[in-house]
Design a protein around this motif. Structure first.
Motif, mmCIF file in Angstrom:
data_model
loop_
_atom_site.group_PDB
_atom_site.id
_atom_site.type_symbol
_atom_site.label_atom_id
_atom_site.label_comp_id
_atom_site.label_asym_id
_atom_site.label_seq_id
_atom_site.Cartn_x
_atom_site.Cartn_y
_atom_site.Cartn_z
ATOM 1 N N ASP A 60 81.011 4.343 86.268
ATOM 2 C CA ASP A 60 80.397 5.346 85.396
ATOM 3 C C ASP A 60 80.108 4.741 84.029
ATOM 4 N N ASP A 61 79.389 5.519 83.197
ATOM 5 C CA ASP A 61 78.963 5.022 81.895
ATOM 6 C C ASP A 61 80.138 4.750 80.964
ATOM 7 N N LYS A 62 81.200 5.530 81.060
ATOM 8 C CA LYS A 62 82.337 5.310 80.167
ATOM 9 C C LYS A 62 83.026 3.984 80.470
ATOM 10 N N LEU A 113 64.616 8.982 73.132
ATOM 11 C CA LEU A 113 65.258 8.276 72.026
ATOM 12 C C LEU A 113 66.642 7.881 72.522
ATOM 13 N N ASP A 114 66.869 6.582 72.662
ATOM 14 C CA ASP A 114 68.152 6.068 73.135
ATOM 15 C C ASP A 114 69.060 5.799 71.941
ATOM 16 N N ILE A 115 70.290 6.282 72.014
ATOM 17 C CA ILE A 115 71.227 6.245 70.894
ATOM 18 C C ILE A 115 72.406 5.340 71.247
ATOM 19 N N GLY A 116 72.637 4.340 70.401
ATOM 20 C CA GLY A 116 73.802 3.470 70.554
ATOM 21 C C GLY A 116 74.764 3.704 69.404
ATOM 22 N N ILE A 117 76.011 4.020 69.720
ATOM 23 C CA ILE A 117 77.022 4.319 68.710
ATOM 24 C C ILE A 117 78.135 3.279 68.797
ATOM 25 N N VAL A 118 78.426 2.649 67.663
ATOM 26 C CA VAL A 118 79.509 1.673 67.591
ATOM 27 C C VAL A 118 80.422 2.061 66.431
ATOM 28 N N GLY A 153 83.866 8.709 70.324
ATOM 29 C CA GLY A 153 82.446 8.383 70.368
ATOM 30 C C GLY A 153 81.673 9.199 71.387
ATOM 31 N N TRP A 154 82.269 9.439 72.551
ATOM 32 C CA TRP A 154 81.556 10.202 73.581
ATOM 33 C C TRP A 154 81.434 11.677 73.193
ATOM 34 N N ASN A 155 82.380 12.181 72.415
ATOM 35 C CA ASN A 155 82.233 13.532 71.875
ATOM 36 C C ASN A 155 81.060 13.593 70.901
ATOM 37 N N LEU A 156 80.872 12.508 70.149
ATOM 38 C CA LEU A 156 79.744 12.456 69.231
ATOM 39 C C LEU A 156 78.418 12.465 69.985
ATOM 40 N N VAL A 157 78.359 11.812 71.128
ATOM 41 C CA VAL A 157 77.149 11.870 71.963
ATOM 42 C C VAL A 157 76.862 13.314 72.362
ATOM 43 N N VAL A 203 82.525 2.184 71.747
ATOM 44 C CA VAL A 203 81.100 2.239 72.072
ATOM 45 C C VAL A 203 80.809 3.505 72.863
ATOM 46 N N ALA A 204 79.717 4.166 72.527
ATOM 47 C CA ALA A 204 79.215 5.292 73.320
ATOM 48 C C ALA A 204 77.695 5.275 73.215
ATOM 49 N N PHE A 205 77.038 5.881 74.166
ATOM 50 C CA PHE A 205 75.573 5.866 74.154
ATOM 51 C C PHE A 205 75.029 7.087 74.885
ATOM 52 N N GLY A 206 73.801 7.429 74.584
ATOM 53 C CA GLY A 206 73.184 8.585 75.222
ATOM 54 C C GLY A 206 71.695 8.626 74.921
ATOM 55 N N THR A 207 71.011 9.552 75.543
ATOM 56 C CA THR A 207 69.560 9.676 75.419
ATOM 57 C C THR A 207 69.187 11.111 75.099
ATOM 58 N N VAL A 208 68.276 11.280 74.140
ATOM 59 C CA VAL A 208 67.731 12.600 73.827
ATOM 60 C C VAL A 208 66.210 12.528 73.910
#
Length: 472
Positions: free
Chosen positions: A91-93, A432-437, A446-450, A244-249
């Motif tokens: 999975d992504d996590k 829009l792909d979002i990368g969070i570090v 971080g995944w809560n922030l996504v 690290v977390a990431f997501g798409t909007v």
């Protein structure tokens, strides 16, 4: 042989303790009908080597630190740079944990400063994490490396192809360093008036005592208000780990908001980031009353610039509306303050971030860079900024490797002592792909922030729908 600029060299010199200047690009491909593995990527990289200099650049120190380091042509054993593995959990996590470990691991300076890892195990998908040192390439330049790996009809220009050159002797490096000193001092003296007048635009210096007063007086703007960053949980020294977390909007929703209210895409992106951060910091009881202050890197590289790699950036320093409860007010605040911050940036020379480093004698350059980072991360200095936000334009067209479509491209950039959060977004097709570090201790959620990004975008979409219906 190529001499690094003082800005490029700073990313090398500042590396100390838990700080490293490497950053990653995480790309996920749909491989339900195709195969991407280490062999495929080595073949791609072999073809990209002639036109992507950072892939075969090795850093060499100049004797006695007479000059900033240089990069020289080096032989590349792709087996040393390309690896692959299968994720423990599919999975992504699990992917984010693996990417965080890569991001926290410094690159080996005895070889070219990059590596690539292929991750298997995601159902129907394959992930590629390419790591590049910031001294070799900024965000725009890193995109060019990715572009060289995807499917395209390319003809290698013989003039741009790699040339084999002899390894420079230490005596040659020393002579070259000595010869460069007068020119560098002259350039520094000429740039000094503008540099000093805009010191408050340099992220690492702007909070030092006296900088705001000196800069505003030299540019004749004594009425300028000082922009202070509040303390947050991201105002901390880096631990060994990264989060690290990431997501798409939907980019279409962002564009509809832009069109509805007459703002820019960047205005809406900043408001989106601020709203998501407000939600997260409210949830954990960490929200300051004052707005957070963001460092927003801006490329200064011209489209036809012959030098496509290294760093060509300047900075926008702007407050973001984390302190406002009303969504419409957050949009207006982002628009008004970004416009003002852009005007302020345009007053400064585009080479400011290099100009400020040039006068520092190279023998003490590393000591100065490390000492400054140590200083601004103490409680004796106000935080210079709270976080970094970058907005990078990506491809509007579908990209593929061996026919496998790219489904998401997530930049995972650098975090620093004292501002241990980085949000970088890149547009791709209609998304829009979002990368969070973040630092692993400062950002355990971080995944809560996504999820907060998705909630904030839903509210933006509802606001646009409601406003449009009202106008009708």
């Amino acid at each position: 042989m190529k001499r690094l600029s003082s800005l490029d060299a700073q990313f090398l010199a500042a590396e100390s303790g838990n700080f490293g200047s490497q950053y990653c690009g995480l790309a996920i491909f749909d491989t339900s009908e195709h195969v991407i593995d280490a062999t495929v990527m080595r073949e791609r990289l072999e073809r990209a080597l002639p036109t992507c200099p950072p892939l075969h650049w090795k850093v060499v120190e100049v004797p006695f630190n007479l000059d900033h380091p240089v990069v020289v042509e080096a032989d590349v054993n792709l087996d040393d740079h390309v690896t692959e593995s299968t994720l423990d959990s599919h999975d992504d996590k699990s992917l984010s944990i693996a990417a965080a470990q890569i991001l926290a691991t410094k690159l080996d300076r005895s070889r070219p400063l990059w590596r690539l890892h292929v991750f298997h195990g995601l159902p129907g998908r394959t992930a590629i994490v390419i790591t590049v040192h910031h001294a070799m390439a900024d965000g725009i330049a890193a995109n060019e490396i990715l572009s060289a790996l995807v499917d395209a009809d390319r003809v290698v220009d013989p003039a741009a192809a790699r040339e084999s050159k002899p390894y420079p002797q230490r005596s040659e490096l020393a002579r070259s360093g000595l010869a460069s000193l007068p020119g560098r001092w002259i350039r520094a003296l000429r740039a000094a008036p503008d540099t000093l007048a805009h010191l408050d635009q340099v992220p690492a210096l702007r909070a030092l005592p006296g900088v705001h007063t000196l800069a505003s007086r030299l540019r004749g703007d004594t009425g300028a208000l000082r922009l202070d960053a509040p303390r947050t949980r991201f105002t901390t020294k880096l631990s060994p780990g990264r989060s690290v977390a990431f997501g798409t909007v939907s980019l279409d929703v962002i564009k509809s908001v832009k069109n509805q209210f007459g703002f820019t895409v960047n205005d809406v992106v900043i408001a989106l980031c601020a709203g998501a951060l407000r939600r997260r910091l409210l949830a954990t009881g960490d929200l300051p009353a004052a707005p957070l202050v963001a460092y927003i890197p801006v490329s200064t590289r011209l489209p036809d610039a012959p030098d496509r790699f290294g760093n060509a950036i300047t900075s926008i320093i702007a407050p973001i509306p984390t302190h406002l409860d009303d969504l419409s007010e957050r949009l207006s605040f982002a628009h008004d303050n970004l416009k003002s911050a852009k005007r302020r940036t345009q007053q400064a020379p585009p080479s400011l971030l290099s100009d400020v480093n040039d006068p520092i004698p190279t023998p003490i350059f590393g000591i100065a860079a490390k000492g400054l980072m140590d200083l601004i991360s103490t409680r004796f200095i106000r935080p210079p900024v709270n976080l970094i936000i970058s907005n990078v334009a990506g491809s509007p067209k579908e990209l593929t490797i061996g026919g496998a479509p790219l489904v998401g491209s997530f930049p995972l950039s650098v975090v620093f002592d004292s501002f241990a959060l980085n949000i970088t977004v890149v547009s791709y097709q209609k998304n829009l792909d979002i990368g969070i570090v973040g630092d692993a201790v400062a950002l355990p959620d971080g995944w809560n922030l996504v999820e907060d990004f998705h909630r904030e975008l839903a509210d933006l979409a509802a606001l646009t729908h409601s406003n449009g219906r009202t106008e009708k």
